[in-house]
Design an enzyme around this catalytic site. Sequence first.
Site, PDB file in Angstrom:
ATOM      1  N   SER A 285       0.811  -1.207   0.000  1.00 13.44           N
ATOM      2  CA  SER A 285       0.000   0.000   0.000  1.00 13.44           C
ATOM      3  C   SER A 285       0.854   1.270   0.000  1.00 13.44           C
ATOM      4  CB  SER A 285      -0.960  -0.058   1.189  1.00 13.44           C
ATOM      5  OG  SER A 285      -2.083   0.724   0.907  1.00 13.44           O
ATOM      6  N   LYS A 289       4.126   1.999  -2.392  1.00 15.63           N
ATOM      7  CA  LYS A 289       4.574   3.201  -3.103  1.00 15.63           C
ATOM      8  C   LYS A 289       6.028   3.456  -2.690  1.00 15.63           C
ATOM      9  CE  LYS A 289      -0.008   5.319  -1.898  1.00 15.63           C
ATOM     10  NZ  LYS A 289      -1.047   4.757  -2.685  1.00 15.63           N
ATOM     11  N   HIS A 426      -7.651  -5.538   0.165  1.00 12.02           N
ATOM     12  CA  HIS A 426      -6.397  -4.807   0.360  1.00 12.02           C
ATOM     13  C   HIS A 426      -5.630  -5.379   1.553  1.00 12.02           C
ATOM     14  CE1 HIS A 426      -4.028  -1.169  -0.189  1.00 12.02           C
ATOM     15  NE2 HIS A 426      -4.148  -0.872   1.093  1.00 12.02           N
TER      16      HIS A 426
HETATM   17  C1  GCU Z   1      -5.320   4.785   1.844  1.00 12.50           C
HETATM   18  C2  GCU Z   1      -4.782   5.581   0.705  1.00 12.50           C
HETATM   19  C3  GCU Z   1      -3.957   4.716  -0.257  1.00 12.50           C
HETATM   20  C4  GCU Z   1      -2.943   3.902   0.508  1.00 12.50           C
HETATM   21  C5  GCU Z   1      -3.635   3.159   1.625  1.00 12.50           C
HETATM   22  C6  GCU Z   1      -2.725   2.378   2.547  1.00 12.50           C
HETATM   23  O1  GCU Z   1      -6.325   3.924   1.406  1.00 12.50           O
HETATM   24  O2  GCU Z   1      -5.839   6.196   0.051  1.00 12.50           O
HETATM   25  O3  GCU Z   1      -3.304   5.515  -1.209  1.00 12.50           O
HETATM   26  O4  GCU Z   1      -2.254   3.049  -0.348  1.00 12.50           O
HETATM   27  O5  GCU Z   1      -4.313   4.058   2.452  1.00 12.50           O
HETATM   28  O6  GCU Z   1      -1.564   2.710   2.693  1.00 12.50           O
HETATM   29  O7  GCU Z   1      -3.225   1.443   3.172  1.00 12.50           O
END
Ligand code: GCU
Length: 447
Positions: A285, A289, A426
Amino acid sequence: MFPRLPGFFRSGVLAFCGAALAAALFLPATASAQDNYDESKVGNYELPDPLTFLNGKKVTTAEQWTRERRPEILRLFEDQVFGEVPASAPLARVVSVEEAKGVLGGLGDRKQVGIQFVRNGLAGPVMQLLLYVPAKRSGPVPVFLGLNFLGNQAVDKDPGIKLGIVWSRDTLTRTGGPSRDRARIVSKIAAEASRGERVGRWQVEKILQAGFGLATIYYGDIEPDSVLGFPYGIRAMALNPGQAKPAADDWGAIAGWAYALSKAMDYLETDADVDAKRVAVMGHSRLGKTSLWAGAMDERFAIVISNDSGEGGAAIARRNFGERTEGLNRNFPHWYCANFKQYSNQEARLPVDSHMLIALAAPRPVYVASAVEDRHADPRGEFLGAVAAGPVYQLLGKQGLGTDAMPGVHQPIMHDVGYHVRAGVHDVTAYDWDQYIAFAKLHYGMK
Ligand code: GCU
């Protein structure tokens, strides 16, 4: 001096704990009115060509890519997206090492290495690197390195994992009104009860049994993940006298976390139990990134893995599907550099897109993973990001995904670019780790 750094970084963790056990990390809700979940609204978009220079010239040789175009793209991401690590960034030094053999029922050996950030002799945050290697090993082992969300103690039930300080959210700040105004950021020692809370995500035994080591660090050790976290993290240490905040193209928190992964790599290179030529950087997540950016910045990472990294990570921003740049910038203004703000609702104006971030891993193997129900992260966009990195791999004599047809659920593709989409939400699961292990074994020539 670091006037903005709280005293505990200077006077020690224990003093701090007495003072600040009260509150919370502000993590806003992530849904945004701009988010799009309608594939028919994606429309047509044109991706910037990774193999065309900004001046319009084509990249035709591997050497041109490596010497000129790759640095050009890296710079665009530094200037416009993640921000650059300033020359004044703190350095890191090892301040403590704990070692235990035959832990996890005899399966592994453990180290906990305290790595402290320092600048001009002044001491900042200490990140605790937790390292497991298989107890049965015939030499240095390949390692997966990744940041974790909840503290090292959440990674496994091992009672020997030190309970560090974690930043937590305070539900009070999320009710009745503009939470941002009322948010405070405080921290506490991780609760005993949180030991092993994330075993599913880390699969330590599976990793060790496969002959790999696992190294992980709590990301809050580096900078608390909050708009209010800046003064407590390593980016604040880089401010020069009279400077109140980073420049518009200076690092955001993601670049700070990625920088810390490089500092962890500096340590791993000195550890005789680790095969430092085989360190895969992995993240989920926002930390996916981060792993993509860490892999781009630091070519010592042998494999780069993005798990459900979504918008601002592996997903094509120009698709405008799921989360969008506007949501990233509004909800998480601290993640990217200030220049990135100009791309809210303006994805088509970005000089880059996710395929170029993925391609920065080339020629090293890179793996992108999605989950079917993780629509916020745009699984198709993540796949298409990996697809469009392919031409760079081909130019370098490597193999991209070789298809633009999205594979079915649980049908991984593993070339030099790898991809899978799994069932579910997720998260990071045993299935994901099975693929990362298989991908690493394939590229390392392990049985
Ligand atoms: C949020 C955010 C995402 C990110 C995520 C996470 O949902 O909008 O961009 O990847 O958190 O880190 O769990």
